[in-house]
Design a protein around this motif. Structure first.
Motif, PDB file in Angstrom:
ATOM      1  N   ASP A  17     -36.334  78.695  25.907  1.00  0.00           N
ATOM      2  CA  ASP A  17     -37.668  78.194  25.568  1.00  0.00           C
ATOM      3  C   ASP A  17     -38.669  79.342  25.406  1.00  0.00           C
ATOM      4  N   GLY A  18     -39.705  79.059  24.634  1.00  0.00           N
ATOM      5  CA  GLY A  18     -40.843  79.967  24.545  1.00  0.00           C
ATOM      6  C   GLY A  18     -40.648  81.167  23.639  1.00  0.00           C
ATOM      7  N   TRP A  19     -39.579  81.195  22.852  1.00  0.00           N
ATOM      8  CA  TRP A  19     -39.348  82.314  21.955  1.00  0.00           C
ATOM      9  C   TRP A  19     -40.208  82.183  20.700  1.00  0.00           C
ATOM     10  N   GLU A  20     -40.653  83.323  20.195  1.00  0.00           N
ATOM     11  CA  GLU A  20     -41.306  83.384  18.883  1.00  0.00           C
ATOM     12  C   GLU A  20     -40.801  84.614  18.148  1.00  0.00           C
ATOM     13  N   MET A  21     -41.039  84.617  16.845  1.00  0.00           N
ATOM     14  CA  MET A  21     -40.407  85.606  15.984  1.00  0.00           C
ATOM     15  C   MET A  21     -41.359  86.016  14.866  1.00  0.00           C
ATOM     16  N   THR A  22     -41.260  87.279  14.452  1.00  0.00           N
ATOM     17  CA  THR A  22     -41.992  87.754  13.276  1.00  0.00           C
ATOM     18  C   THR A  22     -41.054  88.602  12.434  1.00  0.00           C
ATOM     19  N   VAL A  23     -41.270  88.584  11.130  1.00  0.00           N
ATOM     20  CA  VAL A  23     -40.395  89.290  10.200  1.00  0.00           C
ATOM     21  C   VAL A  23     -41.178  90.401   9.521  1.00  0.00           C
ATOM     22  N   GLY A  24     -40.592  91.603   9.518  1.00  0.00           N
ATOM     23  CA  GLY A  24     -41.166  92.710   8.764  1.00  0.00           C
ATOM     24  C   GLY A  24     -42.481  93.236   9.303  1.00  0.00           C
ATOM     25  N   GLY A  25     -42.836  92.893  10.528  1.00  0.00           N
ATOM     26  CA  GLY A  25     -44.064  93.411  11.111  1.00  0.00           C
ATOM     27  C   GLY A  25     -45.327  92.891  10.467  1.00  0.00           C
ATOM     28  N   ASP A  26     -45.282  91.673   9.891  1.00  0.00           N
ATOM     29  CA  ASP A  26     -46.483  91.158   9.210  1.00  0.00           C
ATOM     30  C   ASP A  26     -47.468  90.516  10.183  1.00  0.00           C
ATOM     31  N   GLY A  27     -47.112  90.470  11.464  1.00  0.00           N
ATOM     32  CA  GLY A  27     -48.039  89.942  12.458  1.00  0.00           C
ATOM     33  C   GLY A  27     -48.081  88.439  12.546  1.00  0.00           C
ATOM     34  N   ARG A  28     -47.315  87.729  11.717  1.00  0.00           N
ATOM     35  CA  ARG A  28     -47.311  86.262  11.759  1.00  0.00           C
ATOM     36  C   ARG A  28     -46.136  85.811  12.628  1.00  0.00           C
ATOM     37  N   TRP A  29     -46.463  85.220  13.768  1.00  0.00           N
ATOM     38  CA  TRP A  29     -45.441  84.775  14.700  1.00  0.00           C
ATOM     39  C   TRP A  29     -45.180  83.288  14.520  1.00  0.00           C
ATOM     40  N   ILE A  30     -43.896  82.917  14.559  1.00  0.00           N
ATOM     41  CA  ILE A  30     -43.518  81.510  14.430  1.00  0.00           C
ATOM     42  C   ILE A  30     -42.560  81.165  15.570  1.00  0.00           C
ATOM     43  N   PRO A  31     -42.499  79.907  15.971  1.00  0.00           N
ATOM     44  CA  PRO A  31     -41.534  79.506  17.003  1.00  0.00           C
ATOM     45  C   PRO A  31     -40.107  79.792  16.543  1.00  0.00           C
ATOM     46  N   ALA A  32     -39.242  80.166  17.504  1.00  0.00           N
ATOM     47  CA  ALA A  32     -37.871  80.534  17.153  1.00  0.00           C
ATOM     48  C   ALA A  32     -36.898  79.895  18.130  1.00  0.00           C
ATOM     49  N   PRO A  33     -35.904  79.140  17.639  1.00  0.00           N
ATOM     50  CA  PRO A  33     -34.891  78.584  18.536  1.00  0.00           C
ATOM     51  C   PRO A  33     -33.935  79.683  19.002  1.00  0.00           C
ATOM     52  N   VAL A  34     -33.551  79.639  20.266  1.00  0.00           N
ATOM     53  CA  VAL A  34     -32.571  80.557  20.837  1.00  0.00           C
ATOM     54  C   VAL A  34     -31.641  79.731  21.726  1.00  0.00           C
ATOM     55  N   PRO A  35     -30.328  79.737  21.471  1.00  0.00           N
ATOM     56  CA  PRO A  35     -29.672  80.509  20.424  1.00  0.00           C
ATOM     57  C   PRO A  35     -30.044  79.986  19.043  1.00  0.00           C
ATOM     58  N   GLY A  36     -30.043  80.898  18.088  1.00  0.00           N
ATOM     59  CA  GLY A  36     -30.400  80.542  16.730  1.00  0.00           C
ATOM     60  C   GLY A  36     -30.523  81.784  15.878  1.00  0.00           C
ATOM     61  N   THR A  37     -30.958  81.605  14.642  1.00  0.00           N
ATOM     62  CA  THR A  37     -31.077  82.705  13.697  1.00  0.00           C
ATOM     63  C   THR A  37     -32.475  82.754  13.109  1.00  0.00           C
ATOM     64  N   ALA A  38     -32.790  83.893  12.530  1.00  0.00           N
ATOM     65  CA  ALA A  38     -34.091  84.047  11.883  1.00  0.00           C
ATOM     66  C   ALA A  38     -34.232  83.095  10.706  1.00  0.00           C
ATOM     67  N   ASP A  58     -33.021  93.448   4.926  1.00  0.00           N
ATOM     68  CA  ASP A  58     -33.812  94.596   4.452  1.00  0.00           C
ATOM     69  C   ASP A  58     -35.084  94.797   5.272  1.00  0.00           C
ATOM     70  N   ARG A  59     -35.283  93.995   6.336  1.00  0.00           N
ATOM     71  CA  ARG A  59     -36.498  94.090   7.161  1.00  0.00           C
ATOM     72  C   ARG A  59     -36.134  93.931   8.628  1.00  0.00           C
ATOM     73  N   ASP A  60     -36.952  94.533   9.497  1.00  0.00           N
ATOM     74  CA  ASP A  60     -36.790  94.302  10.922  1.00  0.00           C
ATOM     75  C   ASP A  60     -37.291  92.904  11.274  1.00  0.00           C
ATOM     76  N   VAL A  61     -36.660  92.320  12.298  1.00  0.00           N
ATOM     77  CA  VAL A  61     -37.066  91.018  12.814  1.00  0.00           C
ATOM     78  C   VAL A  61     -37.248  91.160  14.323  1.00  0.00           C
ATOM     79  N   LEU A  62     -38.408  90.739  14.839  1.00  0.00           N
ATOM     80  CA  LEU A  62     -38.715  90.896  16.250  1.00  0.00           C
ATOM     81  C   LEU A  62     -38.831  89.536  16.928  1.00  0.00           C
TER      82      LEU A  62
END
Length: 813
Positions: A17-38, A58-62
């Motif tokens: 629970d409580g995971w969030e994710m951003t792609v390419g360092g754009d600063g936009r965070w979205i909820p992320a399921p774990v286990p799961g994929t970007a 081609d981009r980092d994912v955090l």
């Protein structure tokens, strides 16, 4: 180590629970399921689609979340795809470079902490890797993936959507222990010698409060464990009379709970099965097959694909509907190929329960892999971890180095010495022998013949019938010994998906699988057999009557698959098994799957279900020798039966008929000749051609014998032979249908005056339990109707179609 389900005093907290994710360092965070994929997270946020998947390598994912705890524990990362850097409150705690490795990281928590996982862009890293390969596969992009321990899914544009696996695709957990007994490893071996089960168990512990009394319990048997030293317990047990595990086609897949008690602490090791598996090479030693508990088993099924290519789920809920379809079709084996992913414990637990054998490739395919020490050690760790966690699974039947690496080298003309690689000849077989010595190992799929892909030795990928457009007789002529892949067709789904209009739309054609570089695709292959079996010109039919083209296209792959497996299962066949490519489509369309992307059966699935019956009758055309009638009983019980063989003119008039009471001994096969059964000359195969054909179809029916020795109940199996081909003229068949409610179910009853071919039911609310079968005259067929997915309510209201009927007939509840 073997699966440890529970230990007294151990707490495993999923960090879901409580995971969030951003792609390419754009600063936009979205909820992320774990286990799961970007991709899964982006799709849920409306930022990514399967129709036009955005590249993610081609981009980092955090990823980030907050966790809390107090004191020592272990952060367990069961799978990170693929280059990952993990920090806890900004402190680096893990670097990962393999999607397939699990990591246990000791930590000490003091309240709340920030956990971050940075998934580094894979392609820029791979572009800097150097090293010349001896060959370069055409089907996989980019070629530098040979350096990465990640799935090839998403990188095979001829047949797979470009979905990149990035993220914590397997669970992240916090493990805390405060019990007196802490298990660090469990080495578990089981076997069966025909009378008794054998079990060997070694437990390695952390510090313990002395040598406490210890015993194991399994299947009602209790045995004492001995202390080898202060941290090691061991038991060697013989278990007389314990019920063995069988594939479901041959017996009951019996499982037995296994637990250990050490003092007051309990260790739950789940359920285990007892069985033996031997590799059978045939009389000449050049073939491949399996003997389970001493009995030869014809292995049949399909090649597995993940339950969802976007999320790569590993849950029981994701696997169970698909694996129940596998068992429901009479399949007793699935192959997890080297282009896929290692499936989770839940997958193997279900295969154990359902009696489904698993042919398991290690995750290698097509490439010339590196041989440097660091890479070899990574491969060794990957193999050891995987084999450790499935040590207790009786369903694991074959271990294979990988897919088409030997074939790739051989087809490019490289000499024999270039076909082998240390990964397949040294590292993987070494770990297999160390951790699963009970399971046969195969260097590659295919392999074993004068060429790796030769059909008449070892293991082959057989596409003579199929991609190479050989006649159906090639299935016998090729002398196939074991087809770990076969019979790939662009199988038309029963329901065309929204947004993928059939036949003419570019998206339909985009999703028809193809080999890159070939000037044809697998719809062309299907059309070849459509013309050959039904005598139509596919292009013209597609232009003029799309509905009939689609119906014939569904029927033809079912017919070809059923006929091919009939050849391979007949008495005297050299074949030990065949696995269709593939089980399930990766996305909507006319893919290789015999199940569509939603897991619904296609016509081919129904054809395979008929071909795979444990109790079976098969007709084979032996030319001037007439028809051979093969009777198979794979079950553990003898079956008294009645066999009838009838030749029909115009699908209606019986011009020859034979009937015989037969006994099918347990796990037996026998063959009878049509001439012997009839006792006089009749040209069953129309080989002598004395005048016009006397009949257009022969029907064999195998029925259970009643107490009076006559046929009773529904047939056990049926088989059909068309001496003049399957292109029967369309006519009024006298087909009739009635529907009635039986309790909570609806039942559709079908009758016909003439043979009805490839009968199938269409109803918007209900689905029939069987389809694409032939219905002979004089037989009543009852079909249970079930509500379609998400359906319910209403009454059945639909049509019954047969390929040789002038028009469908309607029914309504």
């Amino acid at each position: 180590m073997a699966r440890i389900r529970e230990v007294t005093g151990r707490r495993v907290t999923p960090l879901a629970d409580g995971w969030e994710m951003t792609v390419g360092g754009d600063g936009r965070w979205i909820p992320a399921p774990v286990p799961g994929t970007a991709a899964q997270a982006l799709q849920a946020a409306g930022l990514w689609t399967l129709d036009a998947p955005t590249p993610l390598h081609d981009r980092d994912v955090l990823y980030r979340t907050r966790l809390s705890g107090d004191g020592p524990g272990i952060l367990r990362f069961q799978g990170l795809a693929t280059l990952a850097e993990v920090t806890l409150d900004g402190r680096p705690i893990l670097d990962c470079d393999s999607m397939y490795l699990s990591h246990d990281v000791p930590v000490t928590l003091a309240g709340e902490a920030l956990l971050e996982i940075r998934f580094r862009a894979l392609h820029p890293v791979l572009s800097g890797r150097k090293g010349r390969a001896r060959w370069r596969p055409k089907m996989i992009e980019p070629a530098s993936l040979r350096f990465a321990r990640t799935t090839l899914l998403g990188h095979m544009p001829g047949w797979c959507p470009s979905v990149h696996a990035v993220g914590p695709w397997r669970p992240v957990e916090l493990v805390e222990e405060d019990g007196p007994v802490r298990v660090r490893a469990a080495d578990l071996r089981t076997g069966f010698d025909g009378r008794a089960g054998t079990l060997s168990l070694t437990l390695t512990l952390a510090d313990t409060p002395g040598r406490l009394p210890a015993e194991l319990e399994v299947g009602g048997h209790v045995r004492t464990l001995e202390w080898l030293d202060d941290r090691t317990l061991r038991a060697e047990a013989v278990l007389p009379g314990i019920e063995p595990w069988w594939p479901h086609t041959h017996g009951r897949p019996a499982l037995h709970p296994l637990s250990v008690r050490i003092g007051d602490s309990r260790v739950d090791l789940g359920r285990v099965g007892f069985r033996s598996i031997e590799r059978a090479g045939g009389p000449d030693g050049q073939g491949f097959g399996l003997r389970i508990n001493g009995e030869p088993v014809f292995c049949r099924g399909a090649c597995w694909t993940p339950a969802d290519i976007v999320s790569l789920p590993g849950t029981r809920e994701a696997y169970e509907p698909i694996l129940r379809r596998v068992a429901g079709a009479g399949m007793n084996m699935v192959r997890v190929g080297g282009t896929m992913v290692y499936e989770s414990d839940a997958f193997f637990e279900l295969c154990d329960e359902l009696g489904i054998l698993v042919w398991q490739d290690f995750m290698f395919a097509n490439f010339d892999y590196p041989a440097d020490p660091a890479y070899r050690e990574s491969v060794r760790a990957e193999a050891a971890q995987f084999l450790d966690r499935i040590q207790g699974s009786p369903s694991l039947a074959v271990l294979c180095g990988g897919s088409e690496a030997e074939q790739q080298a051989a087809m490019l003309g490289l000499p024999r010495e270039a076909w082998s690689q240390p990964v397949f000849t040294d590292i993987l077989p070494g770990e297999a022998a160390r951790l699963r010595p009970d399971v046969p190992y195969v260097t590659n799929s295919p392999s074993g013949g004068p060429l790796p892909f030769a059909a008449d030795a070892g293991v082959t990928h057989y596409y003579g019938v199929g991609a190479y457009q050989r006649p159906l007789e090639d299935a016998r002529r090729a002398g196939v010994r074991f087809a770990s892949e076969c019979l790939a067709f662009a199988n038309v789904p029963e329901e065309t998906a929204a947004g993928v209009p059939a036949v003419h739309h570019p998206r339909w054609k985009e999703r028809v699988p193809r080999d890159l570089g070939a000037s044809w695709d697998f719809e062309d292959v299907r059309d070849h057999y459509l013309q050959r079996l039904y005598g139509v010109e596919p292009n013209r039919l597609r232009y003029e009557d799309q509905d009939r083209y689609l119906r014939l296209s569904r029927a033809v792959t079912a017919e070809v698959m059923e006929a091919t497996f009939g050849e391979w299962r007949r008495v005297g066949s050299s074949c030990g098994g065949g696995l269709v490519w593939l089980l399930r489509d990766l996305w909507p369309g006319a893919g290789w799957g015999v199940l569509d992307a939603a897991g619904r059966p296609k016509a081919a699935w129904y054809g395979l279900r008929r071909a795979f019956r444990p109790l079976q009758v098969i007709l084979t055309d032996e030319g001037v020798n007439g028809l051979a009638v093969h009777l198979l009983n794979e079950t553990a019980e003898a079956v008294p039966a009645v066999l009838t063989l009838t030749a029909l003119r115009h699908g209606e008039v019986a011009v020859a008929r034979a009937e015989r009471a037969v006994t099918l001994p347990a796990r037996s096969s026998q063959v009878l000749s049509s001439a012997e059964l009839l006792g006089r000359f009749f040209d069953w195969t129309y080989a002598y051609r004395f005048g016009p054909p006397a009949h257009d179809v022969t029907v064999a029916i195998l029925s259970q014998a009643g107490t009076d020795g006559t046929a009773a109940g529904e047939p056990l199996a049926e088989a059909f032979h068309f001496p003049n081909g399957r292109a029967l003229p369309r006519s009024d068949l006298g087909l009739a249908a009635t529907v009635a409610q039986a309790g909570e179910d609806w039942v559709l009853t079908l009758r016909t005056q003439r043979l009805a071919c490839s009968v199938h039911v269409e109803d918007e609310r209900f689905r029939a339990e069987d389809a694409w079968f032939h219905l002979p005259p004089g037989r009543e067929r009852r079909l249970r109707l079930s509500p379609r997915d998400g359906g319910g309510g209403g009454v059945p209201d639909g049509e019954v179609h047969a390929l040789n009927a002038l028009a469908p007939i309607r029914f309504r509840g």
